[in-house]
Write an enzyme that holds these catalytic residues in place. Structure first.
Site, PDB file in Angstrom:
ATOM      1  N   LYS A   1       1.129  -1.254  -0.393  1.00 24.47           N
ATOM      2  CA  LYS A   1       0.237  -0.109   0.152  1.00 24.47           C
ATOM      3  C   LYS A   1       1.003   1.130   0.001  1.00 24.47           C
ATOM      4  CE  LYS A   1      -3.671   2.437   2.438  1.00 24.47           C
ATOM      5  NZ  LYS A   1      -4.604   1.704   3.709  1.00 24.47           N
TER       6      LYS A   1
ATOM      7  N   SER B   1     -10.091   2.386   3.072  1.00 18.90           N
ATOM      8  CA  SER B   1      -8.221   2.369   2.147  1.00 18.90           C
ATOM      9  C   SER B   1      -7.815   1.801   1.819  1.00 18.90           C
ATOM     10  CB  SER B   1      -7.853   3.295   2.849  1.00 18.90           C
ATOM     11  OG  SER B   1      -7.218   2.786   3.653  1.00 18.90           O
TER      12      SER B   1
ATOM     13  N   SER C   1     -10.011  -0.730   6.907  1.00 20.67           N
ATOM     14  CA  SER C   1      -9.816  -0.011   5.129  1.00 20.67           C
ATOM     15  C   SER C   1      -8.957  -1.622   4.793  1.00 20.67           C
ATOM     16  CB  SER C   1      -8.189   1.026   5.539  1.00 20.67           C
ATOM     17  OG  SER C   1      -8.624   1.524   6.336  1.00 20.67           O
TER      18      SER C   1
END
Length: 466
Positions: free
Chosen positions: A77, A152, A176
């Protein structure tokens, strides 16, 4: 070669020299070049570095090292430090930032033989329930480009579900890395707080609850990744050891099924029906599923995600308030709203949210004295249109933009392990996730039950045994 989608099989093939780490990396890079443009799951692909890393893995294997993740391509990420690589948090403020060091989790991935092929998209500062940001735009759902995978960690989840990489490393401070996997049909595992060391890296707006989170195509791969990452490290004072694997049979675990996790939240009929079918399959397979009477968990009075959101808003304001005052246009408008709210909060309001978050943890810990696991839907809805922050309605009722996120954040505040597992489909064949939760430190219990559940759901009948 065709890249296998499962990390366990892939690593075994490389360790046994049926393939090389370089060949696997080359195949992954070719697949990314073909598949990523439609998804925008990866925002940077580091082909040269990945090939060099894969050659190093092959040399280490030749020298006799045992590498549990030998040659497995991993996406990280774009909020997690990877040494020497551009890591932006999806923010114009960090558009030119290059990480000076690996996060401990990335360091451990490399040590286990994984190959970092690129960075996966995130909402700005990982503080939004859809994956889009001012630098890279939106990540799209692998099944329908007009839908969002959520956020996210939508980039990591879409990269796995879209077949670009077998594993991805996300973060989770409110769901997330559970909600996006639920929306795309992947497995997302939020470990206990501290089970995987955090940092070095960017400061977190949500202090004391954010974790590194494996995302994988199945539970075995998530468990393989977790075991490579877990364990204390002196560089992270919050890191801690967790309980060893249990010997007791899965059929002896007391599993509480809570259709709304004790919250007054609407759920779409297709999600409710998919989870109910999953409960029937697990019971047929031998799981001890029961439905507690009344509200369960019985949370402290006043607990909602809204009551706890001042912590995120205040954290964003503390970190980026000065930059916001200088130029609000630098930020995603939705993040700018959160920063502005944070700047308006009083110290007493922030302290009240902190106290409430701590009470959430104490309350849930007490209720785990009567059960071994709690299960229910990861999200109350399937994926929704890309241009919206959330669905307009859930369960036939108009809802605010964050209503899709209601079932995940409290488990962050309680610091307990929680995993999202595909458990069926809703309308349009879109995936539905089942969330499995255990007491803090019982991460391996979650993984073991999830593996049993995965097998039982795949069998789909009464003959599967725990």
């Amino acid at each position: 070669m065709t890249l296998p989608l499962r990390a366990v099989a892939l690593a075994e093939a490389v360790r046994k020299r049926h393939s090389s780490a370089r060949a696997v990396t080359e195949a992954a890079l070719a697949g990314i070049a073909a598949g990523n443009p439609a998804l925008n799951a990866l925002v940077a692909v580091h082909a040269e570095q990945a090939l060099a890393e894969s050659d190093a893995v092959d040399r280490r294997l030749a020298a006799g090292e045992n590498l549990p993740l030998a040659g497995v391509p991993v996406a990280v990420k774009d909020t997690i430090w990877v040494a020497g690589r551009r890591v932006t948090q999806g923010s114009r403020l960090f558009a030119d930032f290059h990480a000076p060091a690996d996060a401990i989790a990335v360091e451990r991935l490399r040590r286990a033989g994984a190959v970092v092929v690129g960075m996966a998209n995130s909402s700005e500062f990982a503080c939004k329930g859809v994956t889009t940001n001012p630098l890279f735009g939106p990540t799209r759902h692998p099944m329908d480009p007009e839908l969002t995978p959520g956020g996210s960690s939508g980039g990591p989840a879409a990269a796995v579900a879209g077949g670009l990489v077998p594993l991805a490393l996300g973060t989770d401070a409110g769901g997330s890395s559970r909600r996006p996997p639920a929306h795309v049909g992947a497995v997302g595992f939020k470990p206990s707080f501290g089970a995987i060391p955090y940092g070095p890296g960017f400061a977190e707006p949500f202090v004391g609850i954010a974790v590194m989170a494996p995302i994988a195509a199945d539970v075995a791969d998530a468990a393989l990744m977790f075991e490579a990452l877990a364990g204390p490290d002196p560089r992270d004072p919050d890191s801690a050891a967790i309980a060893p694997a249990e010997e007791r049979p899965v059929s002896s675990l007391t599993v509480a099924y809570s259709p709304t996790f004790g919250l007054d939240a609407p759920v779409d009929d297709d999600v409710r029906e998919a989870v109910e079918r999953a409960m029937e399959a697990l019971a047929h397979a031998g799981a001890r599923i029961f439905r507690p009477e009344g509200r369960f968990p019985d949370w402290p009075a006043g607990v909602t995600e809204t009551a706890l959101m001042p912590l995120q808003h205040a954290g964003l304001a503390a970190l980026y308030g000065e930059a916001f005052r200088r130029d609000p246009n630098l930020f995603d408008p939705d993040i700018a709203v959160q920063i502005e709210r944070g700047l308006s909060l009083s110290g007493a309001e922030v302290a009240a949210a902190q106290l409430l978050g701590a009470e959430v943890g104490r309350t849930l810990a007490a209720q785990f004295s009567a059960v071994d696991l709690i299960v229910g839907p990861t999200t109350p809805c399937v994926a929704w249109p890309l241009h919206r922050l959330g669905p307009e309605a859930i369960g036939g009722l108009p809802v605010p933009p964050r209503a899709h996120a209601v079932f995940t954040p409290l488990f962050n505040h309680a610091k307990v392990p929680a995993l999202s597992l595909p458990c069926g489909t809703g309308r349009g064949g879109l995936p539905v996730g089942l969330q499995v939760v255990a007491p803090r430190g019982m991460d391996r219990r979650v993984l073991r039950f999830a593996a049993f559940a995965e097998e039982a759901l795949a069998a789909g009948g009464p003959d599967s045994q725990p």
